[in-house]
Enzyme design. Structure first.
Site, PDB file in Angstrom:
ATOM      1  CG  ASP A   1       5.687   3.444  71.851  1.00 37.34           C
ATOM      2  OD1 ASP A   1       6.623   3.079  72.584  1.00 37.34           O
ATOM      3  OD2 ASP A   1       4.481   3.280  72.140  1.00 37.34           O
TER       4      ASP A   1
ATOM      5  CE1 TYR B   1       3.249  11.169  75.385  1.00 34.91           C
ATOM      6  CE2 TYR B   1       2.496  11.296  77.664  1.00 34.91           C
ATOM      7  CZ  TYR B   1       3.421  10.883  76.730  1.00 34.91           C
ATOM      8  OH  TYR B   1       4.529  10.183  77.137  1.00 34.91           O
TER       9      TYR B   1
END
EC number: 5.4.99.12
Length: 249
Positions: A53, A111
């Site tokens: 994003d 992540y």
């Protein structure tokens, strides 16, 4: 056509995300523009393994693309790296089979999410760590984060309106470490896939638990009830990094 797989990193601050979109700067579009120049103006389409994003960074994003000719991998990597914008780095390039697809080939992702709890905050880190200057019980968060490991329905941790029907995912690692100064926290999540804003929602919930505004058992309740309203707020994107993508042989 010859298919190439590339591993790239980028500073997500000035991008509206990885995926190409109208009237906004994206990682995909910048790489496609560079490849098109290298291909003498003929358009090249880039595919990404993960759609980060706006404001999210990558240390090890994987892409693939096709060229109408074969080129030495290191020469191609050097050309793409040096002609891409300064906030994109091309780490490696390799030839792959024609049927390889970076998104659909079986893989796992890791992540990391960085939180800065320093007072006052460090302005140099404002785009690269999420600031949380409130009291945190790290031990409570370390107990809670382990409850996220395993195979679960993560409906309660995804953003509303997602079009993905199957929200069952497997997290193989969920951990939290604190640096030697005590100022920076790093949350690490590895798994076979993550839902839209899932990691940021999990971090937002863990911070609430660490701040004693939610019980440790809130994780169990969210997983059981599958209710987004029971989870914490969505953490800001600036602390999130796509660290690594690993493909099965």
């Amino acid at each position: 056509m010859t298919r190439y797989k590339a591993t790239i990193s980028y500073d997500g601050y000035a991008f509206a995300g990885f995926q190409r979109q109208p009237h906004a700067r994206s990682v995909q579009e910048e790489i496609e523009k560079t490849l098109t120049r290298l291909n003498k103006g003929q358009a090249i389409t880039v595919h990404g393994a993960g759609r980060t994003d706006s404001g999210v960074h990558a240390l090890g994003q994987v892409i693939h693309f096709d060229l109408p000719y074969q080129m030495d991998e290191e020469k191609l990597r050097f050309a793409l790296d040096t002609q891409s914008p300064e906030d994109i780095d091309v780490i490696s390039i390799e030839l792959v089979a024609d049927d390889f697809h970076c998104r659909y080939a079986k893989h796992s992702k890791t992540y990391e999410f960085t939180v800065d709890r320093g007072r006052p905050k460090n302005p140099m880190r404002r785009h690269y760590a999420t600031h949380f200057p409130y009291p945190l019980d790290v031990e409570r968060m370390q107990i809670a984060i382990k409850k996220l490991e395993g195979t679960h329905d993560f409906t309660g941790f995804t953003a509303s309106g997602t079009s993905v029907e199957d929200k069952v995912r497997t997290i193989t690692e969920a951990s939290l470490i604190v640096d030697e100064t005590g100022q920076f926290l790093t949350f690490t999540f590895s798994g076979n896939g993550f839902l839209y804003k899932q990691i940021r929602n999990m971090v937002g919930t863990l911070l609430k638990i660490g701040n004693n505004r939610m019980p440790v058992e809130q994780i169990d309740l969210i997983l059981e009830k599958k209710d987004r309203q029971l989870a914490g707020p969505t953490a800001a994107p600036n602390g999130l990094y796509l660290k690594e993508i690993r493909y099965e042989e």
